[in-house]
Design a protein around this motif. Sequence first.
Motif, PDB file in Angstrom:
ATOM      1  N   ALA A 287       0.824  -1.319  -0.512  1.00 38.96           N
ATOM      2  CA  ALA A 287      -0.337  -0.252  -0.143  1.00 38.96           C
ATOM      3  C   ALA A 287       1.037   0.894   0.169  1.00 38.96           C
ATOM      4  O   ALA A 287       0.415   2.237  -0.334  1.00 38.96           O
ATOM      5  CB  ALA A 287      -1.787  -0.040   0.830  1.00 38.96           C
ATOM      6  N   THR A 288       2.265   1.471   0.982  1.00 38.53           N
ATOM      7  CA  THR A 288       2.587   2.576   0.898  1.00 38.53           C
ATOM      8  C   THR A 288       4.092   2.185   0.064  1.00 38.53           C
ATOM      9  O   THR A 288       4.144   3.282  -0.482  1.00 38.53           O
ATOM     10  CB  THR A 288       3.239   2.805   2.305  1.00 38.53           C
ATOM     11  N   GLY A 289       4.058   0.959  -1.172  1.00 35.98           N
ATOM     12  CA  GLY A 289       5.562   1.363  -2.499  1.00 35.98           C
ATOM     13  C   GLY A 289       6.418   0.912  -1.347  1.00 35.98           C
ATOM     14  O   GLY A 289       7.629   1.535  -1.824  1.00 35.98           O
ATOM     15  N   THR A 290       7.060   0.741  -0.286  1.00 35.28           N
ATOM     16  CA  THR A 290       7.651   0.528   0.439  1.00 35.28           C
ATOM     17  C   THR A 290       8.386  -0.870   0.265  1.00 35.28           C
ATOM     18  O   THR A 290       8.637  -1.582   1.128  1.00 35.28           O
ATOM     19  CB  THR A 290       7.712   0.883   1.791  1.00 35.28           C
ATOM     20  N   PHE A 291       8.471  -1.314  -0.931  1.00 33.52           N
ATOM     21  CA  PHE A 291       9.439  -2.530  -1.084  1.00 33.52           C
ATOM     22  C   PHE A 291       9.510  -3.370  -2.278  1.00 33.52           C
ATOM     23  O   PHE A 291       9.374  -2.320  -3.312  1.00 33.52           O
ATOM     24  CB  PHE A 291       7.586  -3.916  -0.243  1.00 33.52           C
ATOM     25  N   ARG A 292      10.328  -4.231  -2.607  1.00 30.57           N
ATOM     26  CA  ARG A 292      10.480  -4.429  -3.347  1.00 30.57           C
ATOM     27  C   ARG A 292      10.389  -5.710  -3.596  1.00 30.57           C
ATOM     28  O   ARG A 292      10.829  -6.736  -3.029  1.00 30.57           O
ATOM     29  CB  ARG A 292      12.479  -4.502  -3.746  1.00 30.57           C
ATOM     30  N   LEU A 293      10.230  -6.663  -4.802  1.00 26.49           N
ATOM     31  CA  LEU A 293      10.433  -7.781  -4.876  1.00 26.49           C
ATOM     32  C   LEU A 293      10.989  -8.677  -5.870  1.00 26.49           C
ATOM     33  O   LEU A 293      11.676  -8.397  -6.221  1.00 26.49           O
ATOM     34  CB  LEU A 293       8.755  -8.278  -5.938  1.00 26.49           C
ATOM     35  N   ILE A 294      11.694  -9.180  -5.362  1.00 27.94           N
ATOM     36  CA  ILE A 294      12.662 -10.616  -5.508  1.00 27.94           C
ATOM     37  C   ILE A 294      13.062 -11.576  -6.104  1.00 27.94           C
ATOM     38  O   ILE A 294      11.572 -12.805  -5.254  1.00 27.94           O
ATOM     39  CB  ILE A 294      14.503  -9.815  -4.837  1.00 27.94           C
ATOM     40  N   LEU A 295      13.782 -12.320  -6.857  1.00 29.42           N
ATOM     41  CA  LEU A 295      13.436 -13.870  -6.623  1.00 29.42           C
ATOM     42  C   LEU A 295      14.072 -14.628  -5.917  1.00 29.42           C
ATOM     43  O   LEU A 295      15.299 -14.382  -6.143  1.00 29.42           O
ATOM     44  CB  LEU A 295      13.508 -14.460  -8.444  1.00 29.42           C
ATOM     45  N   ASP A 296      13.861 -15.862  -6.016  1.00 30.26           N
ATOM     46  CA  ASP A 296      15.075 -16.245  -4.855  1.00 30.26           C
ATOM     47  C   ASP A 296      15.699 -17.763  -6.057  1.00 30.26           C
ATOM     48  O   ASP A 296      14.901 -17.885  -7.337  1.00 30.26           O
ATOM     49  CB  ASP A 296      13.673 -17.139  -3.798  1.00 30.26           C
ATOM     50  N   ALA A 297      16.219 -18.165  -6.443  1.00 28.64           N
ATOM     51  CA  ALA A 297      17.490 -19.045  -6.810  1.00 28.64           C
ATOM     52  C   ALA A 297      16.768 -20.063  -6.324  1.00 28.64           C
ATOM     53  O   ALA A 297      15.491 -20.485  -5.214  1.00 28.64           O
ATOM     54  CB  ALA A 297      19.057 -19.486  -6.109  1.00 28.64           C
ATOM     55  N   PRO A 298      16.177 -20.882  -7.466  1.00 34.54           N
ATOM     56  CA  PRO A 298      15.231 -22.120  -7.601  1.00 34.54           C
ATOM     57  C   PRO A 298      15.911 -23.434  -6.249  1.00 34.54           C
ATOM     58  O   PRO A 298      17.028 -22.922  -6.069  1.00 34.54           O
ATOM     59  CB  PRO A 298      15.391 -22.887  -9.014  1.00 34.54           C
ATOM     60  N   GLN A 299      16.021 -24.207  -5.570  1.00 34.68           N
ATOM     61  CA  GLN A 299      15.929 -25.096  -4.255  1.00 34.68           C
ATOM     62  C   GLN A 299      16.082 -26.329  -5.963  1.00 34.68           C
ATOM     63  O   GLN A 299      15.259 -26.574  -5.952  1.00 34.68           O
ATOM     64  CB  GLN A 299      15.388 -25.148  -3.356  1.00 34.68           C
ATOM     65  N   ASP A 300      16.798 -26.943  -4.613  1.00 35.26           N
ATOM     66  CA  ASP A 300      16.671 -28.906  -5.540  1.00 35.26           C
ATOM     67  C   ASP A 300      15.659 -29.309  -5.574  1.00 35.26           C
ATOM     68  O   ASP A 300      15.197 -29.111  -4.459  1.00 35.26           O
ATOM     69  CB  ASP A 300      17.971 -29.672  -4.453  1.00 35.26           C
ATOM     70  N   GLY A 301      15.095 -29.945  -6.063  1.00 39.86           N
ATOM     71  CA  GLY A 301      14.060 -30.997  -6.589  1.00 39.86           C
ATOM     72  C   GLY A 301      12.721 -29.718  -7.025  1.00 39.86           C
ATOM     73  O   GLY A 301      11.793 -30.073  -7.011  1.00 39.86           O
ATOM     74  N   SER A 302      12.309 -28.439  -7.110  1.00 39.33           N
ATOM     75  CA  SER A 302      11.890 -27.389  -7.630  1.00 39.33           C
ATOM     76  C   SER A 302      12.000 -27.336  -8.895  1.00 39.33           C
ATOM     77  O   SER A 302      12.881 -27.337  -9.265  1.00 39.33           O
ATOM     78  CB  SER A 302      12.302 -26.313  -6.697  1.00 39.33           C
TER      79      SER A 302
END
Length: 233
Positions: A218-233
């Motif tokens: 709501a306040t725009g105080t964030f960033r979205l980042i991607l995690d590295a794939p885990q084994d088996g995912s």
Amino acid sequence: MSKTKEHSETVAPNGVPPQGRGAGPVAPPRVSARRRRPGVIALSLALIAAGGAGVAVLVLQVGHRTQVVTVVRDVQVGQVLTEQDFGEASVALDPAVKAVRADALEAVVGKRAAVELKPGSLLAPSQVTKDSLVKPGEQLVPVGLKPEQVPATALVPGQRVQLVRVPAQGEEPKEDAAQKSIAGRAVKASKAAPGTGIVVVDVATSAADGPTAAAWVATGTFRLILDAPQDGS
């Protein structure tokens, strides 16, 4: 007998001596038959047989068709599937193509779409799941991303992400902040909105983190980042 009569019997008027009365017909010259090669004959027969077998296999492949399930209308990620979402088609199916057969439609109805389904496509088993994309104990938080915030890597359902807290404009960073990031999982990503380019990502978080994530959005105080794939995912 006079010499004149003898001469007339042995010499024809054109000056060529006549053939004897007892002479038979002249035999034509003997032409030797061309020697046949058994290897060439065998090779020719083999090629004819192989060509016939190839045509037979092609006819069988073209004639063998399978009734499969097709998608007839748009289905969103996580939506419960109904019979009205699907149709049937008879196709010559390549063994490498995995498609749900028409006689297995009842096993599909009632499950959920694991990916977005588009009309005119064949339904694959991997596109269907019996699990809810939002699991018990989770909350779904819609996250709007501006064009410069959208990852270059396409978001897919199940992609692990994090919402990272960033200070608002003019806000002093607080090193002792109790929480700086929230783990989540991408459920669905929309297309970029015309004009603004904003992409909305549905992120599943724990029920405890859902309200905090919604406040950051709501306040725009964030960033979205991607995690590295885990084994088996």
